[in-house]
Design an enzyme around this catalytic site. Structure first.
Site, PDB file in Angstrom:
ATOM      1  N   LYS A  33       0.832  -1.210   0.000  1.00 37.64           N
ATOM      2  CA  LYS A  33       0.000   0.000   0.000  1.00 37.64           C
ATOM      3  C   LYS A  33       0.867   1.260   0.000  1.00 37.64           C
ATOM      4  O   LYS A  33       2.048   1.221   0.372  1.00 37.64           O
ATOM      5  CB  LYS A  33      -0.944  -0.003   1.201  1.00 37.64           C
ATOM      6  CG  LYS A  33      -0.261   0.100   2.556  1.00 37.64           C
ATOM      7  CD  LYS A  33      -1.291   0.160   3.666  1.00 37.64           C
ATOM      8  CE  LYS A  33      -0.597   0.338   5.019  1.00 37.64           C
ATOM      9  NZ  LYS A  33      -1.556   0.564   6.102  1.00 37.64           N
ATOM     10  N   TYR A 248      16.317  30.714   2.661  1.00 35.42           N
ATOM     11  CA  TYR A 248      15.220  31.468   3.278  1.00 35.42           C
ATOM     12  C   TYR A 248      15.508  31.753   4.747  1.00 35.42           C
ATOM     13  O   TYR A 248      15.860  30.852   5.519  1.00 35.42           O
ATOM     14  CB  TYR A 248      13.916  30.684   3.169  1.00 35.42           C
ATOM     15  CG  TYR A 248      13.348  30.641   1.773  1.00 35.42           C
ATOM     16  CD1 TYR A 248      12.892  31.797   1.148  1.00 35.42           C
ATOM     17  CD2 TYR A 248      13.263  29.441   1.082  1.00 35.42           C
ATOM     18  CE1 TYR A 248      12.363  31.758  -0.136  1.00 35.42           C
ATOM     19  CE2 TYR A 248      12.730  29.382  -0.214  1.00 35.42           C
ATOM     20  CZ  TYR A 248      12.286  30.550  -0.810  1.00 35.42           C
ATOM     21  OH  TYR A 248      11.771  30.511  -2.079  1.00 35.42           O
TER      22      TYR A 248
END
Length: 339
Positions: A33, A248
């Site tokens: 999954k 940043y």
């Protein structure tokens, strides 16, 4: 570009360890999954077939259909189908959903033995059998899921006892309502290694097969090897002068003149941004500098290719999370290569 390397030998090593506990590969059901825990659905399905695994567990019908040719048995955990399939089985997670399954659909009944998430209540067992019979579904198995198998507490034991009761009652009800012989399974990766002698019809193994299972040392489990490593190509490099700041917010300030590299892997690709707060270093000891950007990250390196990580468990410690989140965060678009 960022790219992923999948180590076939490590995967087969992990299957060998698992097969010792399941007493053979025929009882291994590989959990695929969420893009095979970030490893790549088709890549891992192909490796599983090569490694002699004939069973798979997925989340959706779409995943099941994609790997249908690789396996003899597939169990879908979380979706109700529109039509029946000869190979794919579907999970009944709620007693009120039974009437929504198409007639003739192969189903497996999930029972809540203490996790209190999905599955019918133990007291609803006979009612579920009656409804499954009335809906003309093909009931093949009954299963459950452990909530604390990776912790050395009493919870695994009382859930195991609850499931023993469920099995006994299910066998009685199966004869009463004419379903024939049922299969039973409860073990995920951690639970499998709690058994002294595994005796169920299969084990649903995911994180162990991918090499990132963490268990208490007292269980004395052989060493699993991570299958996935993550690499990134350099975009650019520059000389940073002492006192200059990077990225940043300028959160990293160079203590002295140095050369830095910018690599094409960021939080948009699945590199958890919180790693930057904890002073992340690569397996080769190369420091991450400043914030992780959406599409790139800066490291104290000028190599053309950078090994970002080779063990999701290590990254998880920096990110204060679990290896499952680190792996499933990796975007499907990243190229995956088997070696």
């Amino acid at each position: 570009m960022a790219y992923i390397i999948l180590n076939k030998n490590n995967f087969f090593n992990n299957l060998d360890i698992i097969a010792k506990s399941t007493k053979g590969r025929d009882k291994i059901a590989l959990v695929l999954k969420d893009n095979a825990y970030g490893h790549g659905l088709l890549e891992m399905a192909s490796l599983a077939k090569e490694g002699g695994v004939k069973k798979a567990v997925v989340r959706t019908a779409k995943e099941a259909e994609a790997v249908c040719d690789f396996f003899e048995y597939i169990l879908v955990l979380a979706e109700i189908p529109l039509s029946k399939s000869d190979k794919i089985r579907y999970t009944i997670n709620d007693i009120n959903s039974i009437e929504r399954f198409p007639q003739g659909c192969r189903v497996e009944l999930k029972v809540d033995t203490g996790m209190h998430r999905n599955g019918i209540d133990i007291n609803e067992l006979e009612e579920a059998f009656v409804k499954i019979k009335g809906a003309k579904l093909a009931l093949e198995a009954v299963f459950t899921h452990h909530r604390s198998a990776d912790e050395l507490t009493s919870e695994w034991f009382w859930q195991k006892e609850n499931f023993k009761t469920v099995k006994e009652e299910s066998q009685r009800l199966s004869q009463k309502y004419g379903f024939g012989t049922l299969r039973f399974h409860s073990s995920n990766s951690a639970s499998l290694f709690r058994h002294k002698s595994f005796d169920e019809d299969m084990a649903r193994v995911g994180i162990a097969a991918y090499g990132c299972l963490e268990l208490p040392e007292a269980l004395h489990v052989e060493k699993f090897k991570p299958v996935l490593s993550l690499w990134a190509d350099k975009i650019s490099q520059r000389e940073l002068k002492a006192g200059e700041r990077v990225g940043y917010g300028g959160e990293y300030t160079a203590a002295s003149d140095c050369i830095i590299g910018n690599y094409e892997f960021g939080y948009g690709d699945g590199f958890l941004r919180c790693c930057a707060k904890e002073g992340y270093k690569t397996p080769e000891g190369i420091e991450l500098l400043g914030r992780i950007s959406m599409d790139n990250s800066t490291f104290a390196s000028c190599e053309e290719k950078l090994l970002v990580f080779s063990d999701a468990r290590v990254v998880a410690k920096y990110a204060k999370t679990i290896s499952y989140e680190v792996l499933t965060a990796l975007k499907p678009e990243i190229k995956r290569t088997v070696i």
